[in-house]
Design an enzyme around this catalytic site. Structure first.
Site, PDB file in Angstrom:
ATOM      1  N   ARG A 127     -10.402   5.332   7.862  1.00  0.00           N
ATOM      2  CA  ARG A 127      -9.616   4.482   6.960  1.00  0.00           C
ATOM      3  C   ARG A 127      -8.228   4.379   7.563  1.00  0.00           C
ATOM      4  O   ARG A 127      -7.499   5.363   7.647  1.00  0.00           O
ATOM      5  CB  ARG A 127      -9.551   5.072   5.555  1.00  0.00           C
ATOM      6  CG  ARG A 127     -10.878   5.042   4.819  1.00  0.00           C
ATOM      7  CD  ARG A 127     -10.679   5.145   3.318  1.00  0.00           C
ATOM      8  NE  ARG A 127      -9.969   3.985   2.813  1.00  0.00           N
ATOM      9  CZ  ARG A 127      -9.052   4.041   1.847  1.00  0.00           C
ATOM     10  NH1 ARG A 127      -8.705   5.180   1.320  1.00  0.00           N
ATOM     11  NH2 ARG A 127      -8.444   2.936   1.428  1.00  0.00           N
ATOM     12  N   PHE A 168      15.660  19.867  -1.949  1.00  0.00           N
ATOM     13  CA  PHE A 168      14.245  19.520  -2.104  1.00  0.00           C
ATOM     14  C   PHE A 168      13.960  18.147  -1.501  1.00  0.00           C
ATOM     15  O   PHE A 168      12.933  17.948  -0.848  1.00  0.00           O
ATOM     16  CB  PHE A 168      13.892  19.533  -3.597  1.00  0.00           C
ATOM     17  CG  PHE A 168      12.554  18.937  -3.923  1.00  0.00           C
ATOM     18  CD1 PHE A 168      11.389  19.663  -3.755  1.00  0.00           C
ATOM     19  CD2 PHE A 168      12.460  17.634  -4.398  1.00  0.00           C
ATOM     20  CE1 PHE A 168      10.148  19.102  -4.055  1.00  0.00           C
ATOM     21  CE2 PHE A 168      11.237  17.071  -4.703  1.00  0.00           C
ATOM     22  CZ  PHE A 168      10.072  17.811  -4.530  1.00  0.00           C
ATOM     23  N   TYR A 225       0.833  -1.201   0.000  1.00  0.00           N
ATOM     24  CA  TYR A 225       0.000   0.000   0.000  1.00  0.00           C
ATOM     25  C   TYR A 225       0.875   1.262   0.000  1.00  0.00           C
ATOM     26  O   TYR A 225       0.636   2.196  -0.781  1.00  0.00           O
ATOM     27  CB  TYR A 225      -0.935   0.032   1.214  1.00  0.00           C
ATOM     28  CG  TYR A 225      -1.664   1.347   1.327  1.00  0.00           C
ATOM     29  CD1 TYR A 225      -2.746   1.627   0.481  1.00  0.00           C
ATOM     30  CD2 TYR A 225      -1.252   2.331   2.226  1.00  0.00           C
ATOM     31  CE1 TYR A 225      -3.389   2.862   0.549  1.00  0.00           C
ATOM     32  CE2 TYR A 225      -1.893   3.559   2.292  1.00  0.00           C
ATOM     33  CZ  TYR A 225      -2.960   3.816   1.454  1.00  0.00           C
ATOM     34  OH  TYR A 225      -3.583   5.040   1.514  1.00  0.00           O
ATOM     35  N   ARG A 251       2.107   9.086  12.696  1.00  0.00           N
ATOM     36  CA  ARG A 251       1.775  10.373  13.336  1.00  0.00           C
ATOM     37  C   ARG A 251       0.275  10.654  13.320  1.00  0.00           C
ATOM     38  O   ARG A 251      -0.270  11.231  14.268  1.00  0.00           O
ATOM     39  CB  ARG A 251       2.511  11.493  12.598  1.00  0.00           C
ATOM     40  CG  ARG A 251       2.278  12.888  13.131  1.00  0.00           C
ATOM     41  CD  ARG A 251       2.656  13.926  12.091  1.00  0.00           C
ATOM     42  NE  ARG A 251       1.822  13.801  10.894  1.00  0.00           N
ATOM     43  CZ  ARG A 251       2.122  14.328   9.707  1.00  0.00           C
ATOM     44  NH1 ARG A 251       3.241  15.010   9.558  1.00  0.00           N
ATOM     45  NH2 ARG A 251       1.314  14.187   8.673  1.00  0.00           N
TER      46      ARG A 251
END
Length: 410
Positions: free
Chosen positions: A225, A285, A168, A212
């Site tokens: 969910r 980044f 997932y 978290r």
């Protein structure tokens, strides 16, 4: 008073916070004039202010591609997250989303607040997407298709095993890592990173968010969910929601530590991925979110507050990470420090203490072997030793600011 108290405890946050404020205002002034691009960059700030800030590190062409990539996947995620959409409606949209991005007329009503605006006005995103170079378009389409397929699969499937959990997270975040690597390569600035390292970059961030956000996700209305794997949580409680019950506090913390330990398996891969980057803008980044992730895991580990409210890094520390992260030496230092925080919180009686320490120490060894640890400011400080002079200076500045604000203007 809360913000003032935090600044007094952490006066070295003040300068990075001021720089962050200035940088945020600069970002707001850099909104392009074209209506579709103006919408995209304005929306980016609304759905992820932190991402809007780090994306500004990139050159214009790559920045545009990453901005659209993020918004496309955020829109796809909005469809997946909306529990009000019937499954027989949602699944076909997820499967066809990669085709919709080519249609400037397509939009779909779902989500709430800014996410609803994104979906209602999605034609702006599609219009901007069609202006990207072909290499960028192909990479975004490919990842969107694969992510939509994976999301559709998990609409109909629970996260039972750790393998399910990894699968997932691959679909919703590992593929983001693969996609970014493709965009970096398409820009001509980086070699194409391996799929396994790119996947780990995404999984480290996604697993941190899943850990978290336990309380927010379990309390979601009309239906929660959750993606904590049954293989982990069922060792501690009968139902996942039982983790937030006061009587299960000890078991809840053990389960939490199990989840954090699982996330730490990706730490070494993340360090290897970042060490291979050549372009300074792309490096920064990538590096800032990864440092934020290890810092958040350090906060969450062995912390019952995860099951009671929001646990996140203070804004001053976030500003400090953004300000300090310039080279791989800074990354090694930050990872070593936050791994040290986790290590200091390990309870020898925790069922997974040995495994946690093993993974933390493996990551720390990589940092130590770099030879960079003596060349940076530590994120671990003794608050009791903060300079009284700095505190006094802050108070004086506050008084001067208040006086100037109150003075009549001529």
């Amino acid at each position: 008073m809360g913000a003032l108290s935090t600044m007094i405890k952490h006066p070295d946050d003040i300068y990075p916070l001021l720089k962050l404020k200035i940088a945020s205002r600069h970002v707001e002034k850099q909104i392009p004039a074209e209506p579709h691009w103006a919408f995209c960059y304005t929306m980016l700030q609304k759905v992820s202010r932190s991402f809007a800030l780090v994306i500004q590190q990139l050159g214009t062409e790559l920045r545009n591609a990453v901005c659209i990539f993020y918004l496309v996947l955020r829109a796809l995620d909005t469809v997946e997250d909306d529990t009000n959409i019937a499954t027989d409606v949602k699944v076909p949209i997820l499967l066809a989303f990669h085709q919709h991005i080519y249609d400037p007329e397509w939009h779909f009503a779902c989500g709430t607040n800014n996410y609803k605006v994104l979906m209602d006005e999605f034609h702006h995103v599609s219009t901007a997407f069609l202006e990207l170079g072909k290499g960028y378009q192909e990479a975004i389409e490919d990842i969107t298709r694969r992510m939509g397929d994976g999301m559709a699969k998990f609409i109909l499937k629970e996260v039972e095993t750790i393998d399910d959990y990894d699968e997932y997270c691959h679909y919703v975040a590992g593929l983001v890592g693969l996609g970014l690597s493709k965009l970096f390569h398409a820009s001509g600035k980086e070699d194409l990173a391996s799929d396994s390292l790119s996947n780990s970059m995404g999984l480290f961030l996604q697993k941190t968010n899943i850990i978290r956000d336990y309380l927010e996700d379990i309390n979601e209305i009309p239906k929660s969910r959750m993606f904590w794997p049954r293989e982990i949580w069922s060792k501690y409680v009968n139902k996942l929601e039982d983790l937030k019950s006061e009587e299960n506090s000890e078991k809840a913390v053990q389960c939490l530590n199990d989840m954090v330990t699982n996330a730490l398996i990706h730490m070494e891969d993340c360090l290897k991925y970042m060490a291979a980057l050549r372009d300074p803008a792309i490096f920064k980044f990538c590096a800032i979110p990864q440092i934020m992730a290890i810092g958040t895991l350090a906060l969450c580990y062995n912390n019952i507050e995860v099951f009671k409210g929001v646990v996140k890094m203070r804004r001053g520390l976030t500003a400090k990470v953004i300000d300090r992260t310039k080279s791989m030496d800074d990354v090694y230092g930050a990872f070593f420090d936050f791994a040290s925080v986790i290590k200091s919180k390990v309870d020898k009686n925790d069922p997974h203490a040995t495994k946690t320490l093993s993974r933390v120490e493996a990551g720390q060894k990589l940092c130590r072997d770099s030879g960079a640890l003596s060349k940076r400011k530590s994120y671990i400080i003794n608050n009791e030793q903060n300079s009284t002079l700095i505190v006094a200076l802050f108070i004086i500045l506050a008084i001067v600011y208040a006086y100037l604000s109150a003075s009549p203007r001529i």
